[in-house]
Design an enzyme around this catalytic site. Sequence first.
Site, short mmCIF file in Angstrom:
data_model
loop_
_atom_site.label_atom_id
_atom_site.label_comp_id
_atom_site.label_asym_id
_atom_site.label_seq_id
_atom_site.Cartn_x
_atom_site.Cartn_y
_atom_site.Cartn_z
N HIS A 72 19.49 -64.04 -56.99
CA HIS A 72 20.32 -62.83 -57.11
C HIS A 72 19.62 -61.81 -57.99
O HIS A 72 19.28 -62.09 -59.13
CB HIS A 72 21.69 -63.17 -57.72
CG HIS A 72 22.56 -64.00 -56.82
ND1 HIS A 72 23.92 -63.84 -56.77
CD2 HIS A 72 22.28 -64.98 -55.95
CE1 HIS A 72 24.44 -64.70 -55.89
NE2 HIS A 72 23.45 -65.40 -55.39
N TYR A 201 32.25 -60.08 -61.69
CA TYR A 201 33.04 -60.35 -62.90
C TYR A 201 34.09 -59.24 -63.00
O TYR A 201 33.72 -58.06 -63.08
CB TYR A 201 32.17 -60.30 -64.15
CG TYR A 201 31.17 -61.42 -64.32
CD1 TYR A 201 29.95 -61.41 -63.65
CD2 TYR A 201 31.44 -62.50 -65.18
CE1 TYR A 201 29.02 -62.43 -63.83
CE2 TYR A 201 30.52 -63.53 -65.36
CZ TYR A 201 29.31 -63.49 -64.69
OH TYR A 201 28.39 -64.50 -64.86
N TYR A 384 21.43 -61.40 -69.88
CA TYR A 384 21.93 -62.21 -68.77
C TYR A 384 20.79 -62.99 -68.11
O TYR A 384 20.95 -64.17 -67.79
CB TYR A 384 22.64 -61.31 -67.74
CG TYR A 384 23.50 -62.08 -66.76
CD1 TYR A 384 24.81 -62.43 -67.08
CD2 TYR A 384 23.01 -62.46 -65.52
CE1 TYR A 384 25.60 -63.14 -66.19
CE2 TYR A 384 23.80 -63.16 -64.61
CZ TYR A 384 25.09 -63.50 -64.96
OH TYR A 384 25.86 -64.21 -64.07
C1 DHB Z 1 29.20 -69.62 -62.70
C2 DHB Z 1 29.62 -70.00 -63.93
C3 DHB Z 1 29.60 -69.11 -64.96
O1 DHB Z 1 30.01 -69.48 -66.17
C4 DHB Z 1 29.17 -67.81 -64.78
O2 DHB Z 1 29.19 -66.94 -65.82
C5 DHB Z 1 28.71 -67.43 -63.55
C6 DHB Z 1 28.73 -68.35 -62.49
C7 DHB Z 1 29.24 -70.57 -61.57
O3 DHB Z 1 29.72 -71.70 -61.79
O4 DHB Z 1 28.80 -70.24 -60.48
#
Ligand code: DHB
Length: 400
Positions: A72, A201, A384
């Site tokens: 991604h 998100y 990130y």
């Molecule tokens: C997933 C879990 C997370 O804590 C996150 O921030 C993004 C993705 C996941 O389980 O895909």
Amino acid sequence: MRTQVGIIGAGPAGLMLAQLLHLQGIDSIIIERKPREDIEGTVKAGVLEQFTVDLLNEIGVGDRMMREGHFHDGIELQFSGKRHRIDLRGLTGGQRITVYPQHEVIIDLVNARFNTGRDIIFNVSEVSLHDVDTKEPKIRFKQNGEIHEIQCDFIAGCDGFHGPSRLAIPDSIRKEHLHLYAHGWLGILTDVKQANPELIYSNHDRGFALLSTRTSTLQRHYISVDYHDDIANWSDDRIWSELHARTAMEGWTLPDGPINSKNIVQMRSYVLETMNYGRLFIAGDAAHTVPPTGAKGLNLAASDVKILATGLAEFYKSGSEDILDRYAEIALRRIWKAERFSYWMTSMLHRNPNHDSFERNIQLTELDYVCTSVAGSKTLAENYVGLPIQWENKSLIETK
Ligand code: DHB
Ligand code: FAD
């Protein structure tokens, strides 16, 4: 039994450490409380930083991840009825994230371990650590009704937040920090097509939601709930109705389908500063926990064991304990930054019932700033995709 490094816990931390050590010619024994099927079947994390992907490739367990993982280049943040893309790749000079489930990583690591001809001792109980402040530490455990002892040079405590390793550090020395959150995450796995090419998100008036993915036909979604809530109160219809409401966009419909697993996890931030005591080294969730919003837990486990394995390799090669002595210091530089990021993402994306209307507007303005300013979005993006290990106490600019 005798080995160089006794490893407690066959999660990502313990298994990656064993493989790193094996490649340096260092022997280890791993003990694990659960059966193999459990560790290979428990659904947890999904997002791997480039650092973790590189590490798994470096230790020879990345082939399936590179074939089946999803790469991604960005994520989307949704608030006030709009979506904004954060171009991770463009903002970080080409870095991205890989979505590949943690239990698949575990399957690959367990296979790699057995291919080395070394075992994992499953179904152990009554694990205790002894003489950790001497040069001959020991682990005792019970299996099939019999007590066993492992004598080793070092013990790696990779036994997660609830394991016994951390408690082998005397209370008078152990320095730790704990922060609890009011919310938990209700996570589901659902057999349905992908909602969006990238993760979303969402900070909605009704609460947080995250749309993630596993494969083109299996999706992983989360909503924030009261941590004390019982999963029995959440029918599939109620979960879908919240997910629909919290991710609604004009002209777009969230695909829904059968839910085949659901659970609620608590959110906490925890840091053990005393990551090393004598010949005991603590790594992964045993030493720190982050709320899942930043997707950092497994990735921190990877950097801890990279540092630890480098220190152990140096020790066995030259007798130098330089890196081992600095293990906690080096690891904590990255851990605290990931703790800060996870706390920030959590505060920015979750509704806080104690917020007044002023604070709610500050929260939405922060999201707006992050999404519309280059400096704001770069801050999110570089954290990130993951910060580098700072082996020396130099600034991040000098480290890169
Ligand atoms: C997933 C879990 C997370 O804590 C996150 O921030 C993004 C993705 C996941 O389980 O895909
Ligand atoms: P664990 O995975 O907890 O492994 C510890 C092992 O030790 C376990 O197998 C346990 O059975 C064993 N053990 C415990 N006690 C004993 C004992 N007495 N004797 C022997 N063995 C013992 N992280 C990310 O990086 N990205 C994400 O996207 C992400 N999403 C997440 C989503 C959710 C919903 C959750 C809950 C977590 C998420 N995480 C994520 C966090 C990640 O799953 C953890 O940080 C990771 O599992 C830590 O690995 P570990 O090896 O340190 O600990």
